[in-house]
Design a protein around this motif. Structure first.
Motif: not given
Length: 251
Positions: A7, A20, A56-57, A5, A18
């Motif tokens: 950031k 991934y 993004h997750t 992750e 952020e």
């Protein structure tokens, strides 16, 4: 594979953001249930974009992208594009500049990832399919290949007009440089034009517009691959098709 992750502050967006990232791990001795490949060199990189309702997750939550990418020893970067259609918005942030200009530099700064065109790929679903195709057609010097799955193929058909007001303003005047049909013609003469993959389900509500774009590419001089099968606009279809995309890109 390792999951990160990352950031950081984005100058394009003017805020913290952020991403991934899944990236090969050099030594996984003793890890059970997965095999992968890692080489002592800069990794090829796939930028993988989400759809309108996601962030993004979502690729990590709805697919096995980490396991699939392990077979090819590639890095996958999953950024957040909000509801921007990956555009420098009229009332919002500069997501096109962020994705195509700033983010690759950030990734190369922190990770062992190649920034060469022949090692850089982009793909996405729905809004992200549109964003990926637009990015590769507008910046063919940056991406060697692109895949759009269930893409918003015709941004001018009025289907997303209300959503596009913050992107283009109240009149939703979409420039030719953001229209995939126009971009396909414009980039057709470029010697660096990317390889293109399109996939869509036959029951997808965007099927007809994808067929129109498919036929448009086929009339031009692209290295173009198309695949369809039964399926709707959903993650069951995309989890299957991202495997075809990876094989097409890296196999």
């Amino acid at each position: 594979m390792a999951l990160m992750e990352l950031k950081f502050f984005s100058q394009s967006l003017g805020m913290q953001t952020e991403v991934y990232v899944v990236i090969p791990q050099k030594s996984t001795k003793g890890e059970i249930g997965i095999s992968g490949k890692s080489e002592d060199k800069e990794y090829k990189c796939l930028y993988l974009l989400h759809g309108l309702s996601d962030d993004h997750t979502i690729w990590m939550r709805r697919t096995s992208i980490e396991r699939y990418a392990a077979d090819y020893g590639v890095c996958v970067v999953m950024p957040c594009g909000a509801r921007s259609f990956y555009t420098d918005m009229k009332y919002g942030m500069k997501y096109f500049s962020y994705i195509t200009e700033e983010l690759p530099g950030v990734i190369s700064e922190f990770l062992k990832v190649s920034d060469k065109r022949e090692d850089t790929y982009i793909a996405g679903i729905s809004m992200g399919g549109y964003g990926a195709l637009k990015s590769a057609l507008k910046k063919p010097e940056k991406y060697c290949a692109v895949a759009g799955l269930s893409s918003v193929a015709d941004i001018r058909d009025g289907m997303f007009k209300d959503v596009l007001v913050p992107v283009y303003g109240e009149e939703v005047n979409i420039p030719d440089d953001d229209d995939l049909f126009c971009l396909a013609e414009k980039t057709n003469a470029n010697t660096l034009k990317p390889r293109i993959f399109m996939g869509v389900g036959t029951e997808d509500f965007l099927y007809d517009s994808n067929i129109r774009l498919k036929e448009h590419f086929e009339q031009l001089d692209y290295d173009f691959t198309y695949r369809e099968s039964a399926g709707i606009h959903g993650w069951g279809f995309w989890d299957e098709y991202i495997q075809y995309v990876l094989e097409w890109m890296f196999g």
